[in-house]
Write a protein that holds these residues in place. Structure first.
Motif, short mmCIF file in Angstrom:
data_model
loop_
_atom_site.label_atom_id
_atom_site.label_comp_id
_atom_site.label_asym_id
_atom_site.label_seq_id
_atom_site.Cartn_x
_atom_site.Cartn_y
_atom_site.Cartn_z
N UNK A 299 -48.49 -72.98 29.04
CA UNK A 299 -49.46 -73.60 29.79
C UNK A 299 -50.37 -72.98 30.84
N UNK A 300 -49.99 -72.02 31.29
CA UNK A 300 -50.48 -70.81 32.05
C UNK A 300 -51.56 -70.14 31.56
N UNK A 301 -51.88 -70.18 30.19
CA UNK A 301 -52.71 -69.45 29.24
C UNK A 301 -52.27 -68.17 29.04
N UNK A 302 -50.97 -67.83 28.94
CA UNK A 302 -50.49 -66.51 28.80
C UNK A 302 -49.77 -66.51 27.29
N UNK A 303 -50.05 -65.21 26.62
CA UNK A 303 -49.44 -65.15 25.40
C UNK A 303 -48.09 -64.87 25.38
#
Length: 402
Positions: A299-303
């Motif tokens: 949800x924090x755009x982290x892979x």
């Protein structure tokens, strides 16, 4: 002699001989007369044990299936006297019996009348009436699916394997008869007698299956399964659906809430899911064997994850883990990534698809919003697959490859 007849092992042996003699060509009347005293009072569980033993001794399931109607007729008189435990409305077996009643009534009151009209006049209207009947009777697939996918697995857990295999085979035969009958009517070519024979055979097989369920399967299941198992069956039945009727009431469960400790617990080292449990290695290899690339960002755009299948299309290295997804794309396309994520997070969209050609590859790129049960955004799954081989599929394949 009476002591021998009442001896379970002896009776088991004689019951096996009934099936074997029928297989060898003896008539039903001959077998009935010879074994009338032996089969008196026989229970459903003994029939189950008999079939299981026959399979263990090498008799193919198909052979037992072929004789299923015959040996049902042999045992019919004694099985009908088996005591059925009391059932309450809403219980899975109660509902299945109500379905059987509705199916039988529909065939007796509607299908038979429409078939009679067709015998007298194979008009377009009468053909359409029969097609409508078969469409409605296809609902029986839901009844059989609940039996096969909810009741059979629990019976097999107790070592009761032969009757489910035999019954499933007959279920599939009935499904095929319904499909064949509908196809013959849809593409009607004046072959009236052939159509009549097909539909009458179908109706007879359905009624025989109703008898087997009512007199063999249901008593055996009620005798074997625990209350918790019936609760689990009840809770999953809606997902498959019902035939002709809906349950007339909810089942008033004695135990509404089943705690985690009461359900089957996974072995140590397994990850538990709502529908089962797997080891970390099983999870990894399942994801890797899927024909396509998967990448998940939180949800924090982290892979956070990517699969390592043999059919990878876009390069990924482990250095990408923990990296912002925006930094994994060229500057010229970051605005597209941001727009997709914005729509997913706001709830405006749940998925987005793109497709591009790359030489011989036809690449489908799909993005899915991953949400919690409460609808909270958890992240995005990217799934990429070469669909060129799929687009090239034609016709049907029903046989194993060499």
């Amino acid at each position: 002699m009476s002591e021998l007849i009442n001896n379970r092992k002896h009776r088991q042996k004689m019951l096996k001989e009934v099936i074997k003699e029928l297989h060898d060509g003896r008539t039903v009347d001959e077998v009935k007369e010879k074994f009338a005293k032996v089969i008196e009072g026989v229970s459903a569980s003994e029939i189950s044990a008999m079939e299981t033993q026959l399979v263990k001794e090498g008799l193919p399931i198909e052979e037992i299936q072929r004789l299923c109607n015959v040996h049902a007729a042999v045992f019919k008189g004694s099985i009908e006297e088996i005591h059925h435990p009391e059932e309450v409305p809403g219980h899975p077996v109660y509902t299945m019996r109500q379905e059987n009643k509705a199916i039988e009534e529909y065939m007796d009151e509607t299908l038979n009348n429409n078939l009679k009209e067709f015998k007298e006049d194979d008009s377009k209207e009468n053909i359409n009436n029969l097609i409508q009947d078969l469409n409605l009777l296809w609902d029986i697939d839901k009844h059989y699916s609940r039996k096969e996918n909810l009741i059979f697995p629990y019976l097999e857990k107790y070592g009761i394997t032969a009757p489910p295999k035999v019954m499933w085979g007959v279920d599939d035969d009935i499904r095929a008869l319904i499909k064949e009958g509908k196809l013959m009517l849809t593409d009607y070519r004046g072959n009236k007698e052939e159509v009549i024979e097909k539909i009458e055979n179908m109706a007879n097989e359905i009624k025989e299956m109703i008898f087997k369920e009512e007199s063999i399967l249901f008593p055996m299941a009620l005798e074997t399964l625990t209350e918790d198992e019936w609760i689990a069956i009840y809770k999953e039945s809606d997902e498959i659906g019902y035939a002709l009727i809906e349950p007339e009431t909810q089942w008033e469960l004695k135990r509404i809430n089943i705690s985690d400790t009461e359900e089957k617990l996974p072995e140590a080292g397994h990850v538990r899911f709502e529908t089962g449990f797997l080891t970390p290695e099983e999870i990894s290899q399942i994801l890797n064997v899927i024909p396509g690339d998967m990448t998940f960002i939180d949800k924090n755009d982290t892979v956070k994850y990517f699969s390592q299948g043999k059919e990878r299309i876009f390069a990924r290295t482990k250095a990408v883990i923990g990296r912002s997804v925006q930094n994994c794309h060229p500057p010229a396309s970051v605005h597209i990534v941001d727009k997709i994520l914005e729509d997913f997070k706001s709830g405006k969209k749940d998925h987005e698809d793109f497709w591009i050609k790359m030489g011989d590859l036809y690449v489908l790129i799909r993005y899915f919003a991953v949400r919690s049960k409460d609808g909270e955004y958890l992240g995005t799954l990217e799934f990429t697959q070469n669909i060129a081989p799929i687009k090239g599929i034609e016709g049907e394949k029903r046989l194993l490859s060499e």
